[in-house]
Design an enzyme around this catalytic site. Structure first.
Site, short mmCIF file in Angstrom:
data_model
loop_
_atom_site.label_atom_id
_atom_site.label_comp_id
_atom_site.label_asym_id
_atom_site.label_seq_id
_atom_site.Cartn_x
_atom_site.Cartn_y
_atom_site.Cartn_z
N ASP A 1 27.84 -38.39 -17.65
CA ASP A 1 29.26 -38.06 -17.69
C ASP A 1 29.67 -37.71 -19.11
O ASP A 1 28.93 -37.96 -20.08
CB ASP A 1 30.10 -39.22 -17.16
CG ASP A 1 29.83 -39.51 -15.69
OD1 ASP A 1 29.45 -38.55 -14.97
OD2 ASP A 1 29.97 -40.67 -15.28
N HIS B 1 24.99 -32.69 -16.33
CA HIS B 1 26.24 -33.33 -15.89
C HIS B 1 26.08 -34.00 -14.53
O HIS B 1 26.96 -34.78 -14.11
CB HIS B 1 27.36 -32.29 -15.82
CG HIS B 1 28.72 -32.87 -16.07
ND1 HIS B 1 28.95 -34.24 -16.13
CD2 HIS B 1 29.94 -32.30 -16.26
CE1 HIS B 1 30.22 -34.46 -16.36
NE2 HIS B 1 30.86 -33.29 -16.44
#
Length: 473
Positions: free
Chosen positions: A448, A444
Site C-alpha cells: 500500500d 500495488h
C-alpha cells in the site's frame, strides 16, 4: 636399454604351463618401454639360419618389439560436450571464439554459450588443435550436447609449428644464383655499321630499365590501377542505410521479463529527495582510513544498500512477494539485495546475500567482487539467482530522474540518480546542497501507499544521518 630373454635350458617337450610361466616372467621384464616377442623377430636381428620358433636363447639375439605411447597420446582426438546447466536454464546459443584449425592452449576459451541469464564459457580441456565444430554458430544446445572435437598436442602451439615450416619455402624465392659458367661476352658494337656484318641476334637489354621498374614505388601504381571507390562519392550525398542484428538470448529474456512485469504487476512509483551533505562529509573524513584498513574505497552504494536493508526490516511487506500459483504472500526473513549492473550484453543483477548481517566494509567487498566478475564476464547463474529487493543506480550515467521497473518476482525496486547541487530550504533559509532524487516502484497489489512512503522515508533518514543505524531509531 635392451632387455634380453632369460636363457631357457629346458627342452621343447616341456608342458604348455611351463611355457606360459616363462612368457609371464619375460613380460614383467618388458614393462620399461619394450615388448618382448616370442614368435616374430626383426629380420636384421635374427640370423638367417636360426629357426624363428626356436625357444633356445642366444646371447646375441634380443627378441624385442618397440612401442611408443607418446605419439598415440599426442594424436588423441577428444569430443568436448556442453557443460551442465543449472535447473533454471535449459538451453543456450553458441558463439564460437575459435575456428577449425586454430590451436588452443589449456583452459583457453573456445566458445561462449549465451543463456537467458548469463554467458557460460567453454574452455579447452587441454592444449591442441580444433578438428571439427559440431554445432554451427548461433545454434541451440542443451546440457551434454557435443560441441567440438579437439586433437591433443604436447602443449606447444600447433599453428606456430605449422607457421614455422613455410619460412624455408619463402627463402627459396630468392633471386637465382649466377650460372657457374660465365655467359659469352657480348660483342662490342661496331663503329662502322655500313662496313660490318649485319648482326643476327638482338643485343641484351641493359639492366638499367629493369632497375627503374623495380625501384618504382607501389603506392604510385595503385591509384592509377584502381578507380575511386563509389562509396566515397555516395557518402557525401547522404546515403541512409540500416542493418539488422539478431538479439542475443540474454537481451530477449530481459525484454520478456520486463514486459511480464508490466503486464502482471500493478506498478506505482513514489519519489523523494535526499540531502547528501552528511554522507559526503563522512566519506571525505574517513576515506583514507577506510582505504588503509580494508584496501577498498568507500562509496555511496554501501550506504544505500545498508539503508535499504534497515528499511526492509522495518517494512517487511516490501521484502515479501505474491505467489500467483498458490495465491499466497511469501514473507522472507532474509534480505538479499540485487544490484543492477549494465554490461555490453545486457542488464545483469548480481545478488548480495544476507545484507542484514553486513557492515559497510562487507558490502563494499561484495560489490567489488561482483563488479569485477561482471566486467570479466564471469558471473555465474548462482550469482544472479534469487534476490528479494533491487537497487538500480542510474546516477553513474548522470540520470536526474526516472522510474525503474520491478525485477520479477520481486515486489519493489529502488532507483538512485545523480547528485546535483540545488537550492533547498534549510531552517527557513535557501542553501545550495548536493541533492539526489530517489524513486521507489512497488507492486500495488501487495504494498500500500503507506508502507511504500514510510519505506522510502526510512531510507532518506538513514542516508542523511547514518547515526540512525547505531541508535536503531
Amino acid at each position: 636399454m635392451l632387455s634380453r630373454c632369460r636363457c631357457l635350458s629346458r627342452p621343447l617337450s616341456r608342458s604348455l604351463s611351463a611355457f606360459s610361466q616363462v612368457r609371464i616372467a619375460v613380460g614383467r621384464r618388458s614393462a620399461s618401454g619394450f615388448s618382448l616377442c616370442h614368435r616374430s623377430t626383426s629380420s636384421n636381428i635374427l640370423p638367417q639360419h636360426q629357426p624363428p620358433l626356436s625357444l633356445e636363447c642366444n646371447p646375441r639375439l634380443s627378441c624385442i618389439k618397440y612401442f611408443r605411447t607418446s605419439a598415440v597420446c599426442n594424436s588423441e582426438v577428444v569430443t568436448v560436450n556442453t557443460p551442465a546447466f543449472p535447473e533454471s536454464v535449459t538451453e543456450g546459443d553458441v558463439r564460437w571464439e575459435k575456428a577449425v584449425g586454430d590451436s588452443v592452449a589449456e583452459d583457453e576459451v573456445v566458445c561462449e554459450i549465451e543463456t537467458d541469464k548469463t554467458s557460460v564459457q567453454v574452455p579447452s580441456p587441454s592444449a591442441g588443435v580444433i578438428e571439427e565444430l559440431l554445432v554451427p554458430d548461433g545454434g541451440k544446445v542443451e546440457g551434454g550436447t557435443p560441441l567440438f572435437k579437439l586433437r591433443k598436442t604436447d602443449g606447444a602451439p600447433a599453428k606456430a609449428k605449422l607457421a614455422a615450416k613455410p619460412m624455408p619455402e619463402a627463402a627459396t624465392f630468392t633471386p637465382p644464383p649466377a650460372p657457374s659458367t660465365p655467359p659469352p661476352p657480348t660483342p662490342p658494337l661496331p663503329t662502322e655499321v655500313a662496313s660490318g656484318p649485319i648482326p643476327s641476334t638482338m643485343p641484351p637489354v641493359p639492366p638499367v630499365t629493369v632497375q627503374a621498374m623495380d625501384s618504382k614505388p607501389v603506392s604510385s601504381v595503385k591509384p592509377t590501377a584502381t578507380p575511386p571507390s563509389p562509396v566515397m562519392d555516395t557518402s557525401a550525398k547522404g546515403i541512409r542505410s540500416e542493418q539488422r542484428v539478431k538479439m542475443n538470448r540474454m537481451r530477449l529474456r530481459i525484454a520478456q521479463r520486463l514486459k511480464e512485469a508490466q503486464n502482471v504487476c500493478a506498478m506505482l512509483t513514489t519519489f523523494n529527495e535526499i540531502d547528501m551533505s552528511n554522507i559526503q562529509q563522512m566519506r571525505a573524513h574517513h576515506r583514507d582510513s577506510f582505504l588503509k584498513k580494508h584496501n577498498l574505497k568507500l562509496g555511496f552504494m554501501s550506504a544505500f544498500v545498508k539503508a535499504a536493508a534497515y528499511a526492509l526490516q522495518d517494512q517487511p511487506v516490501v521484502n515479501a512477494v505474491i505467489d500467483d500459483t498458490t495465491k499466497e504472500i511469501v514473507y522472507r526473513d532474509y534480505i538479499d539485495i540485487s544490484v543492477a549492473v549494465a554490461t555490453p550484453k545486457g542488464l545483469v543483477v548480481p545478488v548480495i546475500r544476507n545484507v542484514e548481517t553486513m557492515n559497510f566494509a562487507d558490502i563494499e567487498k561484495a560489490i567489488n567482487e561482483l563488479g569485477e566478475k561482471a566486467r570479466k564476464n564471469e558471473l555465474a547463474i548462482e550469482d544472479m539467482d534469487g534476490g528479494t529487493f533491487t537497487i538500480s543506480n542510474g546516477g553513474v550515467f548522470g540520470s536526474l530522474f526516472g522510474t525503474p521497473i520491478i525485477n520479477p518476482p520481486q515486489s519493489a525496486i529502488l532507483g538512485m540518480h545523480g547528485i546535483f547541487d540545488r537550492p533547498v530550504a534549510v531552517a527557513g533559509k535557501v542553501e545550495v546542497r548536493p541533492m539526489m532524487y530517489v524513486a521507489l516502484t512497488y507492486d500495488h497489489r501487495l504494498i500500500d501507499g503507506r508502507e511504500a512512503v514510510t519505506f522510502l522515508r526510512k531510507i532518506k533518514a538513514t542516508v542523511e544521518d547514518p547515526r540512525v543505524l547505531l541508535l536503531d531509531i
